[in-house]
Design a protein around this motif. Structure first.
Motif, short mmCIF file in Angstrom:
data_model
loop_
_atom_site.label_atom_id
_atom_site.label_comp_id
_atom_site.label_asym_id
_atom_site.label_seq_id
_atom_site.Cartn_x
_atom_site.Cartn_y
_atom_site.Cartn_z
N GLU A 197 23.91 -10.61 -2.24
CA GLU A 197 23.20 -11.61 -3.17
C GLU A 197 22.53 -10.65 -4.44
N GLN A 256 8.40 -11.18 6.10
CA GLN A 256 8.15 -10.50 4.82
C GLN A 256 8.51 -11.69 3.79
N LYS A 304 16.54 -18.25 -9.83
CA LYS A 304 15.16 -17.82 -10.00
C LYS A 304 14.72 -17.88 -11.47
N THR A 333 19.52 -10.09 -4.70
CA THR A 333 18.07 -10.32 -4.94
C THR A 333 17.64 -11.20 -3.50
N ARG A 334 16.45 -11.57 -3.35
CA ARG A 334 15.93 -12.30 -2.17
C ARG A 334 16.31 -13.55 -2.69
N SER A 335 16.70 -14.50 -1.53
CA SER A 335 16.84 -15.65 -1.69
C SER A 335 15.66 -16.59 -2.02
N TYR A 348 22.66 -5.92 0.39
CA TYR A 348 22.67 -7.39 0.43
C TYR A 348 23.46 -7.78 -0.78
N THR A 359 14.16 -12.86 8.23
CA THR A 359 13.26 -11.88 7.35
C THR A 359 12.43 -12.48 6.55
N HIS A 360 12.58 -13.71 6.35
CA HIS A 360 11.68 -14.70 5.24
C HIS A 360 10.23 -14.76 6.03
N ILE A 382 8.53 -13.72 0.46
CA ILE A 382 8.43 -13.38 -1.10
C ILE A 382 7.13 -13.11 -1.57
#
Length: 114
Positions: free
Chosen positions: A7, A46, A109, A9-11, A5, A42-43, A48
């Motif tokens: 990025e 699962q 974030k 990290t997760r958006s 991925y 995916t959001h 955040i």
């Protein structure tokens, strides 16, 4: 084949953020193309903070390989890393339909928490 991925990290909000250049560095050093892949929903499967994924179908859209031979031997050149990284992020945005934000997600974030 390696999946990563870009990025890093997760958006935090579902938008697609600027990619880290590690994906380009690895591809240049290995002399392989980058294949953009968009993961869909995916959001939902699962969110955040959720430790175990829910049973929800995930979509996968695969783009055309991005050739990076023009950057051979330039894995230490910041501009040579940024260009293919930005290209792969644009391809992922097109595949996913996500809004692209030219900003680092981890920094976003951190600032949002402050």
């Amino acid at each position: 084949m390696l999946g990563i991925y870009p990025e890093g990290t997760r958006s935090p909000d579902g938008r697609l953020y600027r990619g880290k250049t590690g994906v380009a560095r690895m591809a240049i050093e290995a002399a392989v193309p980058i294949i953009p892949v968009a993961m869909i929903d995916t959001h939902i499967a699962q969110p955040i903070g959720q430790r175990v994924p829910s049973r929800h179908p995930i979509g996968v859209r695969i783009g055309e390989p991005l050739q990076i031979a023009a950057y051979a031997g330039r894995q230490d050149d910041r501009e040579a890393l940024r260009e293919p990284t930005d290209t792969v992020m644009q391809a992922i945005a097109a595949l996913s339909g996500q809004e692209y934000v030219d900003r680092d997600a981890a920094q976003y974030k951190h600032q949002a928490r402050a």
